[in-house]
Design a protein around this motif. Sequence first.
Motif, PDB file in Angstrom:
ATOM      1  N   TYR A 227     -21.564 -42.600  -1.827  1.00  0.00           N
ATOM      2  CA  TYR A 227     -22.202 -43.683  -2.585  1.00  0.00           C
ATOM      3  C   TYR A 227     -23.160 -43.077  -3.597  1.00  0.00           C
ATOM      4  O   TYR A 227     -24.049 -42.283  -3.229  1.00  0.00           O
TER       5      TYR A 227
ATOM      6  N   ASP B 245     -17.358 -51.581   0.311  1.00  0.00           N
ATOM      7  CA  ASP B 245     -16.303 -50.573   0.384  1.00  0.00           C
ATOM      8  C   ASP B 245     -15.251 -50.876  -0.677  1.00  0.00           C
ATOM      9  O   ASP B 245     -14.714 -51.986  -0.744  1.00  0.00           O
ATOM     10  N   THR B 246     -14.934 -49.876  -1.503  1.00  0.00           N
ATOM     11  CA  THR B 246     -13.927 -50.070  -2.554  1.00  0.00           C
ATOM     12  C   THR B 246     -12.512 -49.961  -2.026  1.00  0.00           C
ATOM     13  O   THR B 246     -11.558 -50.326  -2.717  1.00  0.00           O
TER      14      THR B 246
ATOM     15  N   ARG C 121     -11.144 -47.125  -1.610  1.00  0.00           N
ATOM     16  CA  ARG C 121     -10.666 -45.833  -2.092  1.00  0.00           C
ATOM     17  C   ARG C 121     -11.286 -44.711  -1.264  1.00  0.00           C
ATOM     18  O   ARG C 121     -12.328 -44.883  -0.628  1.00  0.00           O
TER      19      ARG C 121
ATOM     20  N   TRP D 233     -18.022 -46.165  -1.623  1.00  0.00           N
ATOM     21  CA  TRP D 233     -18.713 -47.449  -1.700  1.00  0.00           C
ATOM     22  C   TRP D 233     -19.403 -47.547  -3.056  1.00  0.00           C
ATOM     23  O   TRP D 233     -19.897 -46.543  -3.584  1.00  0.00           O
ATOM     24  N   GLU D 234     -19.433 -48.785  -3.591  1.00  0.00           N
ATOM     25  CA  GLU D 234     -20.042 -49.000  -4.904  1.00  0.00           C
ATOM     26  C   GLU D 234     -20.891 -50.265  -4.885  1.00  0.00           C
ATOM     27  O   GLU D 234     -20.790 -51.103  -3.981  1.00  0.00           O
TER      28      GLU D 234
ATOM     29  N   ARG E  39     -22.142 -53.986  -5.939  1.00  0.00           N
ATOM     30  CA  ARG E  39     -21.401 -55.233  -6.132  1.00  0.00           C
ATOM     31  C   ARG E  39     -22.391 -56.393  -6.185  1.00  0.00           C
ATOM     32  O   ARG E  39     -23.404 -56.381  -5.478  1.00  0.00           O
TER      33      ARG E  39
END
Length: 898
Positions: free
Chosen positions: A765, A818-819, A821, A833-834, A836
């Motif tokens: 992250y 969680d993306t 990916r 994780w990104e 949002r």
Amino acid sequence: MLTTSRRTAISGVATLVLALPTASLAQTQAPAPLPEAIAEDPASEATDRNTAERPAAGAQLGVSALQKIVVPLLDYLGSQSPADIGTTSLDRGNFVVRTDGSGDANTFLRGLPNIQYQNETDTDAGIDGQQILNTRPELLSISGGRIYENNFIVNGIPANTVTGSVERHGGGELTSDENTPNADRVYGLHPQTIFVPSDFVESATVIDSNAQAKYGNFQGGVVSYELTKPDRRRWRGTASVAVETDRFVNYVVATEDGTNPLGRKPPEFTKIRSSFSLSGPINEVFSAIVQYSRTDAATKKQKEYIYYSGDIREKSLNAFYRLQVDANTDYGTFSLEGMVTDYSQGFESKDWRDLHVNVSTLTYAGKLKHSYTFGNLDTPFGQILGLTLDSKAVVSHTATRNETNSDVARVYQIREGSARTNTVYWTSSDPDILSWCRVDPTSTGNVICREGGYGANKEQGQTQYLFSQNAAGSIWAGTFEAGYDLAHTSARRARENDFTFYTSVNTLWDARALGLSQFNCLGSEACGPDQYANTRTVWDAHDTKVTLNSFDAWLQLEQTFGWLTVRPGLRLQVDDYQKNVNVAPRIAATITPTERIELSAGFNRYYDAEGVKYAIRDNQPRGQAYLRSHDGSGNVTDTWTMRTETGVYGNKASDLRTPYTDEWTAGIKVVDPLTEGTFRLRYINRAMKDQYASADLGNNTRRLTNSGTGAYESATAEYARTWDVERVRSLDRVTLTGSFTWSAQELSPDSYFYDEDDLLDRILYNGRSYSVGGFSVVTGNLDIPMRAQLAMTTNWYEGKFSLGVAANYNFPFIGVSDTGRTEIFNGIRHDVWEDRDFDGTLTVDLHSSLELLRQEHRSVRLNLVVDNLFNEIGNASAGNSNPFRKGRSFWVGLNTTF
């Protein structure tokens, strides 16, 4: 959930309650009885007259204007002590309006400040049958503590699991789509041992800060339930029933794209909640109460096609029994009480022929209590006024069991093929297997069939013996309180039999080079003419027992010198497991410049409860694999060769300090001269130190450490006011309460089983690597960054009809998710994780009750509870396997009093 390493959350809770008038409280300071108009009350049990007329132990002789206003609300914003700035007390009426109709008493906590219970970032929040069957109490975080770090008390009986409710093996509970359960874990563990039904709660108290010295063994908060007392004046009874079914539910598809690509059907279920209570005097000395409640739930799902698509019906039962007998004598008041929680929840796998697991919790708790008031007593320290001594002995036993239908499980293969090349290589012709398992005609791939039980019968439980005494009275310029607890706990974790799982097979296709027509089993186990088990894994039986002896003592003074009140306290905690001597100071001071204003500040230390969470899981055998094969003639024997030895799970815990939390508080309570309501502003700052974490020593051994940390901070504004309404036609009483809380927290790790240095399960992250446990610093602890609640009940025509509305709003916030990916970072694969944006969420619940019949002491009421009136599902999403979330739903019921 926030994008900074320190989680910041703002939660606001505003509650508006309109209630019918209760019996006049001008004569006593006892809690107000429930208004008849509150729908879910089976009956309002009468308060013991002697208890009501007797001053509370340690009560101050003078009553301020502030207390006179707050007391009719059961001191909603505190208690009769001005130092209880972190206490919220609810009488029956204020309690009921905050519950959700399910019968779970814990649901009243959802709208209170410093309480967290939601996970808006969940990406697998779809509801399934097992979640519907689960009627255990709501899990909650209080003031930044973990969900298992609270102290629950039921009628003075501790109701906490000291053996631990967190497992190292896997995350959640059984799901409807569960293929193969985890053989090492015990399912159904819960932080509470007594599951309290809301129908029998007379009052509830929540302490999220500034706890008195007599409360210990927590790092989150204290929740104390007082159940209905025996009626000494006349016999009275209540009965109730309520129903919820899938026909009363509007399911919402909650997948990321809003579709149902697998064409799944929503769960079908029926829930029936019922209760009965009977109370009254046996003679002039004895009075008794007997109570029984149960919640039945049933769901239906379908077997997989290869098992002939039969229907599966799963059930759960949450039953509660209680008997209390009081004796009011010249030698004091004696009380003998027994409670039983009997919970069971069935699971059957749709991917097995006959795999059943029954998850159950059975708790017996008994209490003998004696209360005696000595009156005035001269001592070398001065005269004690109204000295009261409470003595109690408690015996309790709790066991959570996983019972399965067999100690043996086996897989079969009825087809070998390739879906990629659309080729079938071999199909079984064994009629015994084909009688219950068939091939999937839509595919040419391998078909595996399973039968048997799983994991053998397992149990985790505790037996506790406790003796306690508490003395309280008035001395010098105020009050004192002192007491002690002596406790002995025996804990057990066991697999009662060996469990054998034949995990793979050799078929005639695998042995095709030999040109065999069948295998020669020669009487060997798990062998048939066209296949035999070539791998088996055995989990050995084990039985681990641990004992714990503990001693707790406390002393507290509360002294008033004009406009200054000080409350110093001290709590001692000793046990023979960790062998630590813990001293927890408690200090609070209150300045009262006028009778309408109280300014308070305090410092408190809270030590975690004594427990054997790690010790009870030490030396648990791991599954050991064995191999065998056939010879050149196709002969199969019971000669097995052990693969690499796996040994046991080791859990080492020695030379550890007891985790603790230091807390600083400040607050002000003011009587508003315009509305005569009470405002309360308060601030909490907590530092969690020496927290448990886990270090991996290799060879499946973990060592408990004190490397975990945490922090929590909040600022809260609250308001409470009651009006007796005379000018509005048919409206008798209005009560208004509200609060707003800003909070920030960090917590690492989430559990004593998380390893901060774990390299196998990492999260990436913002260019930084985290362990799952360490990432909790970012994601928080059930946090919702900003939320508010508004609840209103109206009562009409002298209680013949009532209508209540409770609204909860989660404000928009920026969080992480969680993306899906993965990425290699520093040579290790990470989940990415990104940031949002999360939307605001408004949910509205409705309570209503209509009196159908009343004749003297007899009445019948029709009740309706609507949860999630506007069908809002929030930000949590669901996967394709369980795409539905529960939207609007109804509980419909009747209750009668006689």
